[in-house]
Motif scaffolding. Sequence first.
Motif: not given
Length: 167
Positions: A78-80, A114, A116, A152
């Motif tokens: 996951a990324e934000t 996030y 993901f 995001n």
Amino acid sequence: MNGSWTRTARPGFRPLLAVLVFHGCGPALPTALEEGQRQPRFELALDTLDIEVQSLWIRISAVPPVREDLVLTWELEAETANPFWWPPVISKAGGRSFESPDTARVWGNIARAYDFRLVVSGLTTSGDFVMDTLSVEAAPCLNPARPTLLCNPGHKRTSRLRIAELP
């Protein structure tokens, strides 16, 4: 309607149905379809449950066709770019063994800000293997300079997530 429902047989007439039934009761020869058939693989389901305003709860459930031990493994990326959430990149993996057919569990939660991808695989003691992927993209921020907890600001059309597929 007059008359009866009985029918008189013609001389020399042999009912064909008796011959078909006789041949149908003999030993059956296996066909290619019957030889290759196996029990259906088990079902694996990944669901998102909207329980909290800021998080998505994830439920993983698997139902094998017969009662047997089952091992579920997962991998999360996951990324934000949202400054309110830390860390900007989350990477987790794990697994769990189930000895009962009831495997439906709330696995965990991910903040809605996030993007993901969750990859889950399951393996039964009989060797059945199933894999499923749940991908969720966060909502883009209306004003990237003023993000909220639910968006995001770095969200792009193509996700930057790269995850190795399990064999």
